[in-house]
Design a protein around this motif. Structure first.
Motif, PDB file in Angstrom:
ATOM      1  N   PRO A   1       0.955  -1.034  -0.073  1.00 37.60           N
ATOM      2  CA  PRO A   1       0.022  -0.017  -0.297  1.00 37.60           C
ATOM      3  C   PRO A   1       0.991   1.352  -0.066  1.00 37.60           C
ATOM      4  CG  PRO A   1       0.245  -0.821   2.233  1.00 37.60           C
ATOM      5  CD  PRO A   1       1.092  -1.691   1.388  1.00 37.60           C
ATOM      6  N   ILE A   2       2.362   1.257  -0.118  1.00 39.71           N
ATOM      7  CA  ILE A   2       3.114   2.414   0.205  1.00 39.71           C
ATOM      8  C   ILE A   2       2.841   3.191  -1.027  1.00 39.71           C
ATOM      9  CG2 ILE A   2       5.425   3.276   0.444  1.00 39.71           C
ATOM     10  CD1 ILE A   2       4.302   1.575   2.754  1.00 39.71           C
ATOM     11  N   ILE A   3       2.759   2.731  -2.176  1.00 38.64           N
ATOM     12  CA  ILE A   3       2.780   3.776  -3.395  1.00 38.64           C
ATOM     13  C   ILE A   3       1.559   4.590  -3.450  1.00 38.64           C
ATOM     14  CG2 ILE A   3       2.727   3.775  -6.018  1.00 38.64           C
ATOM     15  CD1 ILE A   3       5.397   3.343  -4.824  1.00 38.64           C
ATOM     16  N   PRO A   4       0.400   3.810  -3.348  1.00 36.96           N
ATOM     17  CA  PRO A   4      -0.819   4.559  -3.362  1.00 36.96           C
ATOM     18  C   PRO A   4      -0.887   5.617  -2.028  1.00 36.96           C
ATOM     19  CG  PRO A   4      -1.451   2.357  -3.490  1.00 36.96           C
ATOM     20  CD  PRO A   4       0.073   2.273  -3.197  1.00 36.96           C
ATOM     21  N   ILE A   5      -0.324   5.386  -1.031  1.00 37.87           N
ATOM     22  CA  ILE A   5      -0.383   6.171   0.127  1.00 37.87           C
ATOM     23  C   ILE A   5       0.468   7.509   0.000  1.00 37.87           C
ATOM     24  CG2 ILE A   5       0.536   6.627   2.617  1.00 37.87           C
ATOM     25  CD1 ILE A   5      -0.280   3.566   3.232  1.00 37.87           C
ATOM     26  N   ILE A   6       1.841   7.260  -0.912  1.00 37.67           N
ATOM     27  CA  ILE A   6       2.589   8.330  -1.284  1.00 37.67           C
ATOM     28  C   ILE A   6       1.574   9.265  -2.349  1.00 37.67           C
ATOM     29  CG2 ILE A   6       4.707   9.008  -2.615  1.00 37.67           C
ATOM     30  CD1 ILE A   6       5.841   6.504  -1.611  1.00 37.67           C
ATOM     31  N   PHE A   7       1.152   8.758  -3.155  1.00 36.29           N
ATOM     32  CA  PHE A   7       0.309   9.479  -4.078  1.00 36.29           C
ATOM     33  C   PHE A   7      -0.753  10.251  -3.579  1.00 36.29           C
ATOM     34  CE2 PHE A   7      -3.518   9.591  -6.588  1.00 36.29           C
ATOM     35  CZ  PHE A   7      -3.181  10.377  -7.688  1.00 36.29           C
ATOM     36  N   ILE A   8      -1.531   9.944  -2.311  1.00 37.29           N
ATOM     37  CA  ILE A   8      -2.685  10.314  -1.628  1.00 37.29           C
ATOM     38  C   ILE A   8      -2.165  11.397  -0.973  1.00 37.29           C
ATOM     39  CG2 ILE A   8      -4.592   9.840   0.208  1.00 37.29           C
ATOM     40  CD1 ILE A   8      -4.532   7.028  -1.087  1.00 37.29           C
ATOM     41  N   VAL A   9      -0.984  11.137  -0.089  1.00 30.32           N
ATOM     42  CA  VAL A   9      -0.510  12.077   0.782  1.00 30.32           C
ATOM     43  C   VAL A   9      -0.038  13.399   0.278  1.00 30.32           C
ATOM     44  CG1 VAL A   9       1.173  12.628   2.475  1.00 30.32           C
ATOM     45  CG2 VAL A   9       0.049  10.581   2.748  1.00 30.32           C
ATOM     46  N   ILE A  10       0.843  13.236  -0.828  1.00 30.64           N
ATOM     47  CA  ILE A  10       1.284  14.512  -1.652  1.00 30.64           C
ATOM     48  C   ILE A  10       0.101  15.096  -2.519  1.00 30.64           C
ATOM     49  CG2 ILE A  10       3.007  14.962  -3.548  1.00 30.64           C
ATOM     50  CD1 ILE A  10       4.682  12.663  -2.974  1.00 30.64           C
ATOM     51  N   SER A  11      -0.685  14.379  -3.035  1.00 33.24           N
ATOM     52  CA  SER A  11      -1.898  15.169  -3.695  1.00 33.24           C
ATOM     53  C   SER A  11      -2.557  16.046  -2.622  1.00 33.24           C
ATOM     54  CB  SER A  11      -2.605  14.050  -4.362  1.00 33.24           C
ATOM     55  OG  SER A  11      -2.039  13.266  -5.199  1.00 33.24           O
ATOM     56  N   MET A  12      -2.745  15.459  -1.656  1.00 36.57           N
ATOM     57  CA  MET A  12      -3.531  16.303  -0.391  1.00 36.57           C
ATOM     58  C   MET A  12      -2.910  17.494   0.043  1.00 36.57           C
ATOM     59  SD  MET A  12      -5.107  13.156   1.857  1.00 36.57           S
ATOM     60  CE  MET A  12      -5.772  14.312   3.100  1.00 36.57           C
ATOM     61  N   ALA A  13      -1.338  17.623   0.045  1.00 36.17           N
ATOM     62  CA  ALA A  13      -0.517  18.583   0.601  1.00 36.17           C
ATOM     63  C   ALA A  13      -0.598  19.524  -0.560  1.00 36.17           C
ATOM     64  CB  ALA A  13       0.845  18.116   0.648  1.00 36.17           C
ATOM     65  N   PHE A  14      -0.814  18.899  -1.733  1.00 35.74           N
ATOM     66  CA  PHE A  14      -0.944  20.038  -3.028  1.00 35.74           C
ATOM     67  C   PHE A  14      -2.002  20.664  -2.790  1.00 35.74           C
ATOM     68  CE2 PHE A  14      -2.611  20.752  -7.214  1.00 35.74           C
ATOM     69  CZ  PHE A  14      -1.604  21.585  -7.853  1.00 35.74           C
ATOM     70  N   VAL A  15      -3.302  20.271  -2.759  1.00 38.17           N
ATOM     71  CA  VAL A  15      -4.480  20.614  -2.842  1.00 38.17           C
ATOM     72  C   VAL A  15      -4.691  21.785  -1.399  1.00 38.17           C
ATOM     73  CG1 VAL A  15      -6.893  20.144  -2.073  1.00 38.17           C
ATOM     74  CG2 VAL A  15      -5.860  18.679  -3.752  1.00 38.17           C
ATOM     75  N   MET A  16      -4.196  21.453  -0.461  1.00 31.88           N
ATOM     76  CA  MET A  16      -4.161  22.272   0.689  1.00 31.88           C
ATOM     77  C   MET A  16      -3.260  23.539   0.482  1.00 31.88           C
ATOM     78  SD  MET A  16      -6.474  21.244   2.740  1.00 31.88           S
ATOM     79  CE  MET A  16      -5.913  22.535   4.244  1.00 31.88           C
ATOM     80  N   SER A  17      -2.189  23.444  -0.206  1.00 32.11           N
ATOM     81  CA  SER A  17      -1.256  24.637  -0.525  1.00 32.11           C
ATOM     82  C   SER A  17      -2.049  25.529  -1.476  1.00 32.11           C
ATOM     83  CB  SER A  17      -0.054  23.924  -1.021  1.00 32.11           C
ATOM     84  OG  SER A  17       0.847  24.934  -1.805  1.00 32.11           O
ATOM     85  N   THR A  18      -2.510  24.865  -2.816  1.00 33.16           N
ATOM     86  CA  THR A  18      -3.074  25.675  -3.549  1.00 33.16           C
ATOM     87  C   THR A  18      -4.505  26.506  -3.095  1.00 33.16           C
ATOM     88  OG1 THR A  18      -2.522  23.853  -5.273  1.00 33.16           O
ATOM     89  CG2 THR A  18      -4.371  25.455  -6.050  1.00 33.16           C
ATOM     90  N   PHE A  19      -5.063  25.895  -2.255  1.00 27.01           N
ATOM     91  CA  PHE A  19      -6.259  26.560  -1.686  1.00 27.01           C
ATOM     92  C   PHE A  19      -5.783  27.753  -1.026  1.00 27.01           C
ATOM     93  CE2 PHE A  19      -9.085  27.169   1.943  1.00 27.01           C
ATOM     94  CZ  PHE A  19     -10.377  27.301   1.278  1.00 27.01           C
ATOM     95  N   PHE A  20      -4.904  27.672  -0.508  1.00 26.66           N
ATOM     96  CA  PHE A  20      -4.321  28.966   0.446  1.00 26.66           C
ATOM     97  C   PHE A  20      -3.447  29.924  -0.471  1.00 26.66           C
ATOM     98  CE2 PHE A  20      -4.659  25.793   4.003  1.00 26.66           C
ATOM     99  CZ  PHE A  20      -5.907  26.803   4.748  1.00 26.66           C
ATOM    100  N   GLU A  21      -2.835  29.377  -1.437  1.00 25.28           N
ATOM    101  CA  GLU A  21      -1.823  30.309  -2.281  1.00 25.28           C
ATOM    102  C   GLU A  21      -2.808  30.807  -3.558  1.00 25.28           C
ATOM    103  OE1 GLU A  21       1.028  30.916  -2.019  1.00 25.28           O
ATOM    104  OE2 GLU A  21       1.807  29.788  -0.138  1.00 25.28           O
TER     105      GLU A  21
END
Length: 437
Positions: free
Chosen positions: A388-408
């Motif tokens: 499950p490591i690869i899907p977790i990496i994809f999900i975590v990084i994608s969520m960080a990007f979404v949060m960053s874009t929301f504020f930036e």
């Protein structure tokens, strides 16, 4: 009733995956990336990270694509995991935000580059951009064989063009003119914040590989070829992007690269007098090809939704002669032209598009865990490598990007969320009126 024709090969699907990524982004976004992280190592790291995110996504989606080899791709995964409502919202956002926004951004960029040959004001550029969408939609309506030939031809031309830039950079690099410094001494104080901003341009440039999944209903041996195409597409694009960014940095000082809105042209012009004009032609051809692929692929989502009874029934209509979802393709073209008039700015459009796209891509990534738990009975011809490591990496990084874009980029983020919110009452209204099922 006419049906979609299964004629797309592995090569054709891979060219769709590659061609959907390579549009205008790699020729102009590198300047935005260099501005966000003004350091040679961090610039390359941003592009590598974007490739890793895309590859973790492609590896995750390879299992999903093999389980559900049907037209619509990501929509199918979301609907099967979360139900009709979420599936509808994805199609709604793809139609009103993601794909039509991308088409608007690509076509206005195409018109911008054409001003090098045909002087135009903003009004004329919008007209040219609109005509481009209309003409390419018409070409793709004619049939999937024509679309496959178009994707193969233009994607091959793109790869040759990027290969040419890489060749020029490596052959004509002059250390006396351009200093490549891969130490982190010049790194910004908060590199993580800069990296998240840089990823907006990177993910815009590398996004689109999942468009191969939209065409599963027309793929030969979809269970195997769709997953392979997504993975091969991401790997090809990532390698080319890292190499071409290195070539840009070999030809331009980093501060000049950061200040440039036309990095490819400015870089090649350093060694070829007519390099700027040459790159205008190359980029125009690249963007034209990507618009052609986008006008072909996403309408299959609206078609699949209509077939499932959760979207307007007319969008499930397949032309009896051409075998394409003609009404789905036409409504997409009309809305994309509307967005041209509404937004206009390339930078605003990519933030608006990428923010909403990554939200649903993240949810699709999570669905693999849902299926592993609740749908153990499903055949899995391909299993996600590194689960499950690869899907977790994809999900975590994608969520960080979404949060960053929301504020930036709050204005563009809220614009996308408002369009998503409108989908709520629309879904329930048509459900109640029995027009969606």
């Amino acid at each position: 009733m006419a049906k979609l024709k299964k004629k797309l090969t592995l090569y054709g699907l891979t060219m769709v995956a590659v061609g959907s990524c390579i549009g205008s982004g790699i020729f102009r976004s590198p300047g935005q990336v260099a501005e966000a992280v003004p350091n040679h190592t961090l610039v390359l790291a941003a592009w590598v990270l974007g490739g890793v995110i895309a590859l973790t996504g492609a590896l995750t989606f390879s299992e999903l694509g093999a389980m559900f080899p049907r037209a619509g791709g990501v929509y199918v995964y979301l609907k099967e995991a979360y139900g009709d409502f979420v599936g509808f919202l994805y199609g709604w956002v793809i139609l009103l935000v993601v794909n039509t926004g991308a088409l608007a951004g690509l076509s206005i960029t195409f018109a911008d580059y054409m001003t090098a040959f045909i002087p135009m004001g903003q009004g004329e550029k919008v007209v040219l951009a609109s005509l481009t969408i209309a003409i390419l939609t018409g070409i793709n309506i004619i049939g999937v064989n024509v679309s496959q030939l178009f994707a193969n031809l233009f994607t091959t031309l793109k790869l040759l063009a990027i290969g040419g830039i890489i060749f020029v950079g490596f052959v004509f690099y002059d250390a006396d003119k351009v200093n490549l410094d891969f130490s982190l001494a010049s790194a910004p104080e908060n590199p993580m914040a800069g990296m998240l901003v840089a990823l907006i341009g990177v993910l815009w440039s590398i996004g689109g590989w999942h468009h191969a999944s939209y065409l599963s209903g027309e793929a030969v041996d979809a269970k195997r070829n769709v997953p392979r195409a997504m993975i091969l597409g991401v790997m090809t694009v990532t390698i080319m992007y890292v190499l071409v960014n290195l070539a840009y940095m070999m030809l331009l000082p980093l501060d000049a690269m950061a200040a440039s809105s036309k990095v490819a042209g400015d870089a090649v012009a350093q060694v070829i007098p007519f390099g700027g004009k040459l790159m205008v032609i190359v980029i125009a051809v690249s963007i034209f090809g990507t618009i052609g692929i986008y006008t072909m692929s996403a309408p299959r989502v609206y078609f699949a939704m209509a077939k499932d009874g959760i979207f307007f029934k007319s969008l499930a209509y397949v032309h009896p002669r051409y075998g394409t979802p003609i009404y789905a393709m036409l409504i997409q073209a009309v809305w994309a032209i509307f967005l041209l008039i509404l937004w206009g700015s390339f930078e605003d459009l990519i933030s608006y598009v990428t923010f909403m796209d990554i939200i649903f891509m993240t949810m699709a990534g999570v669905s693999i865990f849902i299926f592993r738990k609740n749908r153990k009975d499903l055949e899995r011809p391909v299993r996600a490598l590194g689960y499950p490591i690869i899907p977790i990496i994809f999900i975590v990084i994608s969520m960080a990007f979404v949060m960053s874009t929301f504020f930036e980029k709050p204005e563009q983020a809220w614009g996308g969320l408002i369009m998503l919110g409108i989908g709520f009452p629309v879904y329930y209204y048509f459900r109640k009126k029995n027009e969606l099922g």
